[in-house]
Design a protein around this motif. Structure first.
Motif, short mmCIF file in Angstrom:
data_model
loop_
_atom_site.label_atom_id
_atom_site.label_comp_id
_atom_site.label_asym_id
_atom_site.label_seq_id
_atom_site.Cartn_x
_atom_site.Cartn_y
_atom_site.Cartn_z
N GLN A 81 -6.60 30.99 -18.63
CA GLN A 81 -7.16 30.11 -17.55
C GLN A 81 -7.58 28.88 -18.32
O GLN A 81 -7.98 29.39 -19.44
CB GLN A 81 -8.18 30.60 -16.64
CG GLN A 81 -9.45 31.16 -17.30
CD GLN A 81 -10.15 32.00 -16.34
OE1 GLN A 81 -9.73 33.12 -16.13
NE2 GLN A 81 -11.42 31.74 -15.84
N GLY A 82 -7.72 27.88 -17.76
CA GLY A 82 -8.06 26.77 -18.89
C GLY A 82 -8.89 25.76 -17.90
O GLY A 82 -8.39 25.49 -16.73
N TYR A 83 -9.63 25.06 -18.65
CA TYR A 83 -10.45 23.84 -17.91
C TYR A 83 -10.45 22.85 -18.67
O TYR A 83 -10.42 22.44 -19.70
CB TYR A 83 -11.95 24.29 -17.90
CG TYR A 83 -12.23 25.75 -17.09
CD1 TYR A 83 -12.72 25.73 -15.90
CD2 TYR A 83 -11.80 26.81 -17.69
CE1 TYR A 83 -13.03 26.98 -15.31
CE2 TYR A 83 -12.08 28.02 -17.05
CZ TYR A 83 -12.66 28.32 -15.80
OH TYR A 83 -12.83 29.33 -15.19
N CYS A 84 -10.16 21.50 -18.02
CA CYS A 84 -10.28 20.14 -18.43
C CYS A 84 -8.88 20.19 -19.44
O CYS A 84 -7.81 20.45 -18.81
CB CYS A 84 -11.63 19.80 -19.05
SG CYS A 84 -11.70 18.31 -20.19
N MET A 85 -9.17 19.94 -20.66
CA MET A 85 -7.91 19.95 -21.53
C MET A 85 -7.30 20.97 -21.83
O MET A 85 -5.79 20.93 -21.96
CB MET A 85 -8.51 19.30 -22.80
CG MET A 85 -9.09 20.46 -23.64
SD MET A 85 -9.46 19.84 -25.39
CE MET A 85 -9.96 21.48 -26.05
N SER A 86 -7.73 22.04 -21.41
CA SER A 86 -7.06 23.35 -21.68
C SER A 86 -6.51 23.75 -20.20
O SER A 86 -5.82 24.99 -20.63
CB SER A 86 -8.36 24.44 -22.16
OG SER A 86 -9.17 24.70 -21.10
N GLY A 87 -6.53 23.05 -19.25
CA GLY A 87 -5.61 23.47 -18.40
C GLY A 87 -3.97 23.46 -18.73
O GLY A 87 -3.53 24.23 -18.47
N ALA A 88 -3.83 22.26 -19.49
CA ALA A 88 -2.51 22.29 -20.24
C ALA A 88 -2.27 23.48 -21.25
O ALA A 88 -1.07 23.84 -21.31
CB ALA A 88 -2.37 20.81 -20.99
N PHE A 89 -3.23 23.82 -21.82
CA PHE A 89 -3.17 25.13 -22.76
C PHE A 89 -2.42 26.39 -22.05
O PHE A 89 -1.93 27.19 -22.76
CB PHE A 89 -4.36 25.45 -23.52
CG PHE A 89 -4.93 24.20 -24.29
CD1 PHE A 89 -4.19 22.84 -24.60
CD2 PHE A 89 -6.20 24.37 -25.05
CE1 PHE A 89 -4.83 22.02 -25.49
CE2 PHE A 89 -6.66 23.56 -25.78
CZ PHE A 89 -5.85 22.20 -25.98
N ALA A 90 -3.17 26.49 -20.94
CA ALA A 90 -2.59 27.60 -20.02
C ALA A 90 -1.34 27.41 -19.90
O ALA A 90 -0.53 28.56 -19.65
CB ALA A 90 -3.61 27.55 -18.96
#
Length: 285
Positions: free
Chosen positions: A164-173
């Motif tokens: 799971q990712g939040y903000c910029m890390s949504g793309a990381f997921a």
């Protein structure tokens, strides 16, 4: 994406206490338990070798007997801090082994900014964006982090892992799921911004066919206002790849899921958390 237009005026309080976190989430859940009791979860600061160095991270493991699915929880652009430690603890209390890494380990150990973080402060924003630009190998990081989780004695490797990712890390997921399709069975992005669909050949939505996961995309209303087509583009990409997915615009602004910021919306954060648990119950089998 995370910029001054979405995050204008946001102050992220890295001094958030466990009691404050519990009170905010309990208020939204009608006095339901928010964070797991300290005695129910083991917390460890760990160091993990990656292709680019050594990453610092926080590992949360249920104390009760048994084996549990692994979850990689990427923080937002403010990085690993007390709010995400509490979120990791809470998820572990629900029966998962959770790793919350410092995504900026190439630049600095967490916390990457001391004290409250004001994203409307150009100097702090420039520092954080510099750390962000140094992240150049998300698939390699994700592979190292999942391998670390799989080495834990209580990890149930027979069950799929979640990310799971939040903000910029949504793309990381999305990137993690594409790098490890045989291992990752669920992906969740919370206020991932409009970077999930771009015109670049590296756009996260183009990775969907490379995954074997079920997706939850919880989109912020002000992100949607900037690019109302993105939710439909995502839905079309999921349908074309025949991947199960929920894409929803929440009546809350970018950053609403993370306690400590001005955008935090306790009611909608709890609803998103409930959807996350539902996703993991169904997909991490």
């Amino acid at each position: 994406m995370c910029d001054e237009f979405i995050h204008h005026g946001l102050i992220e309080d890295t001094r958030l206490t466990r009691r404050a976190f519990g009170l905010m989430a309990a208020a939204a859940a009608g006095a339901a338990s928010a964070a797991a009791p300290k005695s129910a979860v083991t917390e460890q600061d760990v160091m993990i070798r990656t292709p680019d160095g050594t990453a610092d991270a926080a590992l949360f493991t249920p104390r009760k007997a048994g084996r549990f699915p692994a979850v990689l929880m990427w923080p937002d652009i403010m990085g690993l801090r007390p709010a995400f430690r509490e979120m990791g603890r809470r998820l572990a209390g629900d029966g998962y082994i959770v790793l919350v890494p410092n995504p900026f380990y190439r630049s600095k150990k967490a916390p990457v900014i001391e004290g409250p973080i004001d994203f409307s402060n150009p100097a702090q924003r420039e520092v954080l964006q510099g750390y962000r630009k140094a992240i150049n190998n998300v698939p390699g990081d994700a592979t190292a982090f999942i391998a670390f989780l799989d080495k834990q004695a209580k990890t149930d490797k027979r069950r799929k892992a979640g990310v799971q990712g939040y903000c910029m890390s949504g793309a990381f997921a999305f990137e993690a799921a594409a790098a490890l399709p045989e291992r990752i069975g669920a992906v969740a992005s919370f206020h991932g911004g409009n970077g999930l669909v771009t015109k670049e050949p590296t756009s996260p939505h183009l990775l969907i066919p490379k995954t074997e996961a079920t997706f939850l995309v919880a989109h912020a209303q002000n992100d949607d206002a900037q690019n109302p087509q993105m939710k439909d583009q995502l839905k079309a990409a999921f349908a074309a790849a025949n991947r199960k997915a929920t894409v929803e615009v929440y009546p809350a602004d970018h950053g609403w899921c993370v306690p400590g910021g001005k955008a935090y919306n306790a009611v909608e954060a709890e609803r998103a958390w409930g959807e996350l648990l539902k996703l993991y119950r169904l997909a991490l089998v």
